[in-house]
Design a protein around this motif. Structure first.
Motif, PDB file in Angstrom:
ATOM      1  N   ILE A  74     -27.954  -2.033  -5.853  1.00  0.00           N
ATOM      2  CA  ILE A  74     -26.930  -2.799  -6.978  1.00  0.00           C
ATOM      3  C   ILE A  74     -26.832  -3.897  -6.188  1.00  0.00           C
ATOM      4  CG2 ILE A  74     -26.007  -0.602  -8.001  1.00  0.00           C
ATOM      5  CD1 ILE A  74     -23.652  -1.110  -5.922  1.00  0.00           C
ATOM      6  N   TYR A  75     -26.290  -4.836  -7.100  1.00  0.00           N
ATOM      7  CA  TYR A  75     -25.898  -6.202  -6.641  1.00  0.00           C
ATOM      8  C   TYR A  75     -24.073  -6.254  -7.035  1.00  0.00           C
ATOM      9  CZ  TYR A  75     -24.500 -10.884  -7.020  1.00  0.00           C
ATOM     10  OH  TYR A  75     -23.738 -12.326  -6.951  1.00  0.00           O
ATOM     11  N   VAL A  76     -23.468  -6.542  -6.165  1.00  0.00           N
ATOM     12  CA  VAL A  76     -22.127  -6.314  -6.379  1.00  0.00           C
ATOM     13  C   VAL A  76     -21.285  -7.693  -6.038  1.00  0.00           C
ATOM     14  CG1 VAL A  76     -19.765  -5.452  -5.564  1.00  0.00           C
ATOM     15  CG2 VAL A  76     -21.678  -4.035  -5.870  1.00  0.00           C
ATOM     16  N   GLU A  77     -20.527  -8.441  -6.970  1.00  0.00           N
ATOM     17  CA  GLU A  77     -19.990  -9.653  -6.472  1.00  0.00           C
ATOM     18  C   GLU A  77     -18.439  -9.319  -6.457  1.00  0.00           C
ATOM     19  OE1 GLU A  77     -19.699 -13.779  -8.772  1.00  0.00           O
ATOM     20  OE2 GLU A  77     -21.868 -13.041  -8.372  1.00  0.00           O
ATOM     21  N   GLY A  78     -17.796  -9.866  -5.457  1.00  0.00           N
ATOM     22  CA  GLY A  78     -16.283  -9.692  -5.685  1.00  0.00           C
ATOM     23  C   GLY A  78     -15.395 -10.536  -4.615  1.00  0.00           C
ATOM     24  N   ARG A  79     -14.294  -9.878  -4.377  1.00  0.00           N
ATOM     25  CA  ARG A  79     -13.325 -10.426  -3.127  1.00  0.00           C
ATOM     26  C   ARG A  79     -13.220  -9.484  -2.075  1.00  0.00           C
ATOM     27  NH1 ARG A  79      -8.211 -10.384  -5.910  1.00  0.00           N
ATOM     28  NH2 ARG A  79      -9.318  -8.989  -7.538  1.00  0.00           N
ATOM     29  N   LEU A  80     -12.947  -9.882  -0.956  1.00  0.00           N
ATOM     30  CA  LEU A  80     -12.704  -9.104   0.127  1.00  0.00           C
ATOM     31  C   LEU A  80     -11.122  -8.649   0.261  1.00  0.00           C
ATOM     32  CD1 LEU A  80     -14.030  -7.701   2.749  1.00  0.00           C
ATOM     33  CD2 LEU A  80     -13.581 -10.040   3.969  1.00  0.00           C
ATOM     34  N   ARG A  81     -10.710  -7.468   0.304  1.00  0.00           N
ATOM     35  CA  ARG A  81      -9.431  -7.378   0.476  1.00  0.00           C
ATOM     36  C   ARG A  81      -9.314  -6.503   1.836  1.00  0.00           C
ATOM     37  NH1 ARG A  81      -6.609  -7.697  -4.584  1.00  0.00           N
ATOM     38  NH2 ARG A  81      -4.591  -6.769  -3.421  1.00  0.00           N
ATOM     39  N   TYR A  82      -8.143  -6.521   2.559  1.00  0.00           N
ATOM     40  CA  TYR A  82      -7.911  -5.754   3.483  1.00  0.00           C
ATOM     41  C   TYR A  82      -6.504  -4.902   3.160  1.00  0.00           C
ATOM     42  CZ  TYR A  82     -10.977  -8.871   6.204  1.00  0.00           C
ATOM     43  OH  TYR A  82     -11.865  -9.524   6.727  1.00  0.00           O
ATOM     44  N   THR A  83      -6.650  -3.495   3.568  1.00  0.00           N
ATOM     45  CA  THR A  83      -5.562  -2.553   3.397  1.00  0.00           C
ATOM     46  C   THR A  83      -5.167  -2.005   4.589  1.00  0.00           C
ATOM     47  OG1 THR A  83      -7.011  -0.962   2.574  1.00  0.00           O
ATOM     48  CG2 THR A  83      -6.006  -2.354   0.960  1.00  0.00           C
ATOM     49  N   SER A  84      -3.945  -1.569   4.736  1.00  0.00           N
ATOM     50  CA  SER A  84      -3.832  -0.563   5.655  1.00  0.00           C
ATOM     51  C   SER A  84      -3.074   0.480   5.396  1.00  0.00           C
ATOM     52  CB  SER A  84      -2.847  -1.345   6.774  1.00  0.00           C
ATOM     53  OG  SER A  84      -1.785  -1.985   6.355  1.00  0.00           O
ATOM     54  N   TYR A  85      -2.808   1.509   6.199  1.00  0.00           N
ATOM     55  CA  TYR A  85      -1.939   2.813   5.939  1.00  0.00           C
ATOM     56  C   TYR A  85      -1.618   3.510   7.296  1.00  0.00           C
ATOM     57  CZ  TYR A  85      -6.358   5.492   6.599  1.00  0.00           C
ATOM     58  OH  TYR A  85      -7.382   5.866   6.739  1.00  0.00           O
ATOM     59  N   ASP A  86      -0.637   4.231   7.139  1.00  0.00           N
ATOM     60  CA  ASP A  86      -0.138   5.081   8.352  1.00  0.00           C
ATOM     61  C   ASP A  86      -0.814   6.657   8.157  1.00  0.00           C
ATOM     62  OD1 ASP A  86       1.050   2.955   9.441  1.00  0.00           O
ATOM     63  OD2 ASP A  86       2.780   3.297   8.584  1.00  0.00           O
ATOM     64  N   ASP A  87      -1.329   7.132   8.999  1.00  0.00           N
ATOM     65  CA  ASP A  87      -1.880   8.543   8.845  1.00  0.00           C
ATOM     66  C   ASP A  87      -0.714   9.455   9.173  1.00  0.00           C
ATOM     67  OD1 ASP A  87      -1.794   8.832  11.697  1.00  0.00           O
ATOM     68  OD2 ASP A  87      -3.751   8.690  12.084  1.00  0.00           O
ATOM     69  N   LYS A  88      -1.113  10.693   9.202  1.00  0.00           N
ATOM     70  CA  LYS A  88       0.061  11.745   9.492  1.00  0.00           C
ATOM     71  C   LYS A  88       0.645  11.789  10.624  1.00  0.00           C
ATOM     72  CE  LYS A  88      -1.563  14.952   5.800  1.00  0.00           C
ATOM     73  NZ  LYS A  88      -2.357  16.289   5.624  1.00  0.00           N
ATOM     74  N   GLN A  89      -0.127  11.221  11.787  1.00  0.00           N
ATOM     75  CA  GLN A  89       0.388  11.108  13.221  1.00  0.00           C
ATOM     76  C   GLN A  89       1.058   9.786  13.420  1.00  0.00           C
ATOM     77  OE1 GLN A  89      -2.896  12.472  12.422  1.00  0.00           O
ATOM     78  NE2 GLN A  89      -2.288  14.202  12.628  1.00  0.00           N
ATOM     79  N   GLY A  90       1.357   8.980  12.262  1.00  0.00           N
ATOM     80  CA  GLY A  90       2.003   7.645  12.212  1.00  0.00           C
ATOM     81  C   GLY A  90       0.983   6.742  12.876  1.00  0.00           C
ATOM     82  N   ARG A  91      -0.299   6.921  13.022  1.00  0.00           N
ATOM     83  CA  ARG A  91      -1.180   5.654  13.539  1.00  0.00           C
ATOM     84  C   ARG A  91      -1.747   4.751  12.478  1.00  0.00           C
ATOM     85  NH1 ARG A  91      -4.293  10.256  16.530  1.00  0.00           N
ATOM     86  NH2 ARG A  91      -4.974  10.607  14.458  1.00  0.00           N
ATOM     87  N   ARG A  92      -1.563   3.634  12.552  1.00  0.00           N
ATOM     88  CA  ARG A  92      -1.909   2.657  11.694  1.00  0.00           C
ATOM     89  C   ARG A  92      -3.389   2.327  11.321  1.00  0.00           C
ATOM     90  NH1 ARG A  92       0.170  -0.240   7.987  1.00  0.00           N
ATOM     91  NH2 ARG A  92       2.286  -0.429   8.507  1.00  0.00           N
ATOM     92  N   HIS A  93      -3.826   2.577  10.140  1.00  0.00           N
ATOM     93  CA  HIS A  93      -5.352   2.347   9.936  1.00  0.00           C
ATOM     94  C   HIS A  93      -5.504   1.198   9.035  1.00  0.00           C
ATOM     95  CE1 HIS A  93      -6.673   5.976  11.912  1.00  0.00           C
ATOM     96  NE2 HIS A  93      -5.514   6.557  11.360  1.00  0.00           N
ATOM     97  N   GLU A  94      -6.684   0.381   9.276  1.00  0.00           N
ATOM     98  CA  GLU A  94      -6.767  -0.676   8.401  1.00  0.00           C
ATOM     99  C   GLU A  94      -8.301  -0.837   8.165  1.00  0.00           C
ATOM    100  OE1 GLU A  94      -5.670  -4.706   9.662  1.00  0.00           O
ATOM    101  OE2 GLU A  94      -3.656  -4.008  10.601  1.00  0.00           O
TER     102      GLU A  94
END
Length: 116
Positions: A74-94
């Motif tokens: 496939i060909y995909v065109e779009g925008r780059l987005r960064y998200t982050s969340y904290d897991d159950k142990q409180g560690r931040r993931h991006e």
């Protein structure tokens, strides 16, 4: 300007869910590859594959649910987005995601149907 264009192969069946008032959201795992090569001194540079997470919304998500399958190109065109969340142990993931605005199916329909 924030613009991403990728051509690659779908790694697994799209994950589609419906949120607020039935709006479809599809998550696609997309692999892009660069061919390896040999330097003039004989050093081998191996192939490189990168994996991308693509999010499609509304009608594009519905199209992906119906027509996009594991192994399709496939060909995909779009925008780059960064998200982050904290897991159950409180560690931040991006993570980085491509929010798709255009989708083109590059695998011929007959080839896709034969694999199903």
């Amino acid at each position: 300007m924030n613009k991403v264009m990728l051509i690659g192969n779908v790694g697994k069946e799209p994950e589609v869910r419906y949120v607020d008032a039935g709006v479809a959201v599809a998550r696609i795992s997309l692999a892009t590859s660069e061919r390896g090569y040999t330097l003039q001194n004989g050093t081998q540079v191996p192939d490189r594959t990168d994996w991308h997470t693509v999010l499609l919304w509304k009608r594009l998500a519905e199209i992906a649910e119906q027509y996009v399958h594991k192994g399709d190109k496939i060909y995909v065109e779009g925008r780059l987005r960064y998200t982050s969340y904290d897991d159950k142990q409180g560690r931040r993931h991006e993570r980085a995601e491509i929010w798709g605005e255009n989708l083109e199916l590059l695998t011929p329909k007959s080839a896709s149907n034969n694999e199903q």
